[in-house]
Design a protein around this motif. Structure first.
Motif, PDB file in Angstrom:
ATOM      1  N   UNK A  35      20.042 -12.957 -12.294  1.00 17.75           N
ATOM      2  CA  UNK A  35      19.475 -13.370 -11.019  1.00 17.75           C
ATOM      3  C   UNK A  35      18.649 -12.227 -10.411  1.00 17.75           C
ATOM      4  N   UNK A  36      19.190 -11.024 -10.459  1.00 28.34           N
ATOM      5  CA  UNK A  36      18.472  -9.875  -9.927  1.00 28.34           C
ATOM      6  C   UNK A  36      17.214  -9.599 -10.750  1.00 28.34           C
ATOM      7  N   UNK A  37      17.298  -9.763 -12.045  1.00 27.27           N
ATOM      8  CA  UNK A  37      16.146  -9.565 -12.913  1.00 27.27           C
ATOM      9  C   UNK A  37      15.046 -10.555 -12.550  1.00 27.27           C
ATOM     10  N   UNK A  38      15.407 -11.788 -12.316  1.00 32.80           N
ATOM     11  CA  UNK A  38      14.428 -12.807 -11.915  1.00 32.80           C
ATOM     12  C   UNK A  38      13.802 -12.458 -10.564  1.00 32.80           C
ATOM     13  N   UNK A  39      14.612 -11.978  -9.645  1.00 35.89           N
ATOM     14  CA  UNK A  39      14.087 -11.595  -8.341  1.00 35.89           C
ATOM     15  C   UNK A  39      13.091 -10.440  -8.501  1.00 35.89           C
ATOM     16  N   UNK A  40      13.422  -9.491  -9.391  1.00 40.97           N
ATOM     17  CA  UNK A  40      12.507  -8.377  -9.629  1.00 40.97           C
ATOM     18  C   UNK A  40      11.219  -8.866 -10.284  1.00 40.97           C
ATOM     19  N   UNK A  41      11.305  -9.835 -11.194  1.00 41.14           N
ATOM     20  CA  UNK A  41      10.112 -10.399 -11.821  1.00 41.14           C
ATOM     21  C   UNK A  41       9.205 -11.043 -10.765  1.00 41.14           C
ATOM     22  N   UNK A  42       9.802 -11.773  -9.825  1.00 36.89           N
ATOM     23  CA  UNK A  42       9.021 -12.401  -8.762  1.00 36.89           C
ATOM     24  C   UNK A  42       8.342 -11.348  -7.888  1.00 36.89           C
ATOM     25  N   UNK A  43       9.067 -10.283  -7.571  1.00 36.35           N
ATOM     26  CA  UNK A  43       8.466  -9.207  -6.787  1.00 36.35           C
ATOM     27  C   UNK A  43       7.320  -8.567  -7.555  1.00 36.35           C
ATOM     28  N   UNK A  44       7.505  -8.370  -8.853  1.00 32.80           N
ATOM     29  CA  UNK A  44       6.466  -7.788  -9.687  1.00 32.80           C
ATOM     30  C   UNK A  44       5.226  -8.679  -9.704  1.00 32.80           C
ATOM     31  N   UNK A  45       5.410  -9.972  -9.845  1.00 31.78           N
ATOM     32  CA  UNK A  45       4.276 -10.901  -9.827  1.00 31.78           C
ATOM     33  C   UNK A  45       3.531 -10.819  -8.499  1.00 31.78           C
ATOM     34  N   UNK A  46       4.275 -10.751  -7.406  1.00 29.38           N
ATOM     35  CA  UNK A  46       3.649 -10.667  -6.084  1.00 29.38           C
ATOM     36  C   UNK A  46       2.847  -9.369  -5.951  1.00 29.38           C
ATOM     37  N   UNK A  47       3.414  -8.268  -6.439  1.00 29.72           N
ATOM     38  CA  UNK A  47       2.712  -6.988  -6.370  1.00 29.72           C
ATOM     39  C   UNK A  47       1.472  -7.022  -7.263  1.00 29.72           C
ATOM     40  N   UNK A  48       1.567  -7.651  -8.435  1.00 29.29           N
ATOM     41  CA  UNK A  48       0.405  -7.758  -9.315  1.00 29.29           C
ATOM     42  C   UNK A  48      -0.709  -8.574  -8.657  1.00 29.29           C
ATOM     43  N   UNK A  49      -0.361  -9.644  -7.978  1.00 35.50           N
ATOM     44  CA  UNK A  49      -1.361 -10.441  -7.268  1.00 35.50           C
ATOM     45  C   UNK A  49      -2.003  -9.622  -6.157  1.00 35.50           C
ATOM     46  N   UNK A  50      -1.194  -8.843  -5.460  1.00 31.25           N
ATOM     47  CA  UNK A  50      -1.723  -7.995  -4.402  1.00 31.25           C
ATOM     48  C   UNK A  50      -2.666  -6.941  -4.984  1.00 31.25           C
ATOM     49  N   UNK A  51      -2.307  -6.394  -6.129  1.00 33.97           N
ATOM     50  CA  UNK A  51      -3.162  -5.406  -6.792  1.00 33.97           C
ATOM     51  C   UNK A  51      -4.501  -6.021  -7.196  1.00 33.97           C
ATOM     52  N   UNK A  52      -4.478  -7.263  -7.664  1.00 30.02           N
ATOM     53  CA  UNK A  52      -5.723  -7.943  -8.008  1.00 30.02           C
ATOM     54  C   UNK A  52      -6.636  -8.025  -6.791  1.00 30.02           C
ATOM     55  N   UNK A  53      -6.036  -8.314  -5.648  1.00 26.19           N
ATOM     56  CA  UNK A  53      -6.806  -8.404  -4.409  1.00 26.19           C
ATOM     57  C   UNK A  53      -7.445  -7.063  -4.077  1.00 26.19           C
ATOM     58  N   UNK A  54      -6.683  -5.983  -4.239  1.00 25.59           N
ATOM     59  CA  UNK A  54      -7.180  -4.672  -3.853  1.00 25.59           C
ATOM     60  C   UNK A  54      -8.087  -4.025  -4.902  1.00 25.59           C
ATOM     61  N   UNK A  55      -8.058  -4.528  -6.132  1.00 24.66           N
ATOM     62  CA  UNK A  55      -8.948  -3.965  -7.147  1.00 24.66           C
ATOM     63  C   UNK A  55     -10.386  -4.172  -6.710  1.00 24.66           C
ATOM     64  N   UNK A  56     -11.147  -3.145  -6.784  1.00 30.22           N
ATOM     65  CA  UNK A  56     -12.545  -3.243  -6.411  1.00 30.22           C
ATOM     66  C   UNK A  56     -12.800  -3.160  -4.918  1.00 30.22           C
ATOM     67  N   UNK A  57     -11.769  -2.959  -4.120  1.00 33.85           N
ATOM     68  CA  UNK A  57     -11.977  -2.935  -2.671  1.00 33.85           C
ATOM     69  C   UNK A  57     -12.817  -1.736  -2.252  1.00 33.85           C
ATOM     70  N   UNK A  58     -12.702  -0.618  -2.969  1.00 37.96           N
ATOM     71  CA  UNK A  58     -13.498   0.561  -2.631  1.00 37.96           C
ATOM     72  C   UNK A  58     -14.974   0.258  -2.860  1.00 37.96           C
ATOM     73  N   UNK A  59     -15.275  -0.385  -3.995  1.00 39.02           N
ATOM     74  CA  UNK A  59     -16.661  -0.736  -4.287  1.00 39.02           C
ATOM     75  C   UNK A  59     -17.182  -1.763  -3.286  1.00 39.02           C
ATOM     76  N   UNK A  60     -16.348  -2.741  -2.951  1.00 43.02           N
ATOM     77  CA  UNK A  60     -16.766  -3.756  -1.968  1.00 43.02           C
ATOM     78  C   UNK A  60     -17.033  -3.112  -0.619  1.00 43.02           C
ATOM     79  N   UNK A  61     -16.179  -2.179  -0.220  1.00 46.49           N
ATOM     80  CA  UNK A  61     -16.371  -1.517   1.069  1.00 46.49           C
ATOM     81  C   UNK A  61     -17.651  -0.693   1.058  1.00 46.49           C
ATOM     82  N   UNK A  62     -17.918   0.012  -0.038  1.00 46.82           N
ATOM     83  CA  UNK A  62     -19.143   0.804  -0.134  1.00 46.82           C
ATOM     84  C   UNK A  62     -20.365  -0.099  -0.029  1.00 46.82           C
TER      85      UNK A  62
END
Length: 113
Positions: A35-62
């Motif tokens: 159960x804890x492993x599954x919860x960690x997997x869900x957190x990891x997926x959420x963080x990966x989605x957040x990282x996708x959002x932030x990828x390229x943000x420096x270039x977009x801001x420039x």
């Protein structure tokens, strides 16, 4: 590596238990490690989605900063043009009023009679 996916979720009573109630007092490993492993997997997926959002943000801001600077320069140029046109319009209005005033008083545009 094959993954075992349980067919049923943990009962709600177990899900609501505190971590202290689900940990082995001797070794400290959770009884509900899956159960804890599954919860960690869900957190990891959420963080990966957040990282996708932030990828390229420096270039977009420039790019956005450059666009903003360009638009600011255009705005200043348009503002300057507008002020210049306003001054010319005021001058032409002044000449028109002067012309009307002088034509009423007998001035005929500088021609001799």
């Amino acid at each position: 590596m094959d993954r075992h996916i349980p067919m049923y979720a943990l009962p709600e009573e177990i899900q609501k238990m505190s971590p202290e109630e689900t940990v082995c007092k001797y070794c400290g490993v959770s009884y509900l490690i899956l159960h804890e492993f599954k919860a960690m997997e869900e957190k990891l997926k959420a963080v990966q989605e957040e990282m996708k959002f932030y990828q390229g943000s420096v270039e977009r801001e420039k790019t956005l900063q450059e666009k903003l600077q360009s638009l600011s320069q255009e705005f200043e140029q348009y503002k300057s043009d507008s002020e210049s046109k306003k001054a010319r319009l005021e001058y032409v209005s002044y000449l028109l009023v002067s012309f009307k005033t002088n034509s009423r008083s007998g001035w005929h545009g500088g021609t001799c009679l």
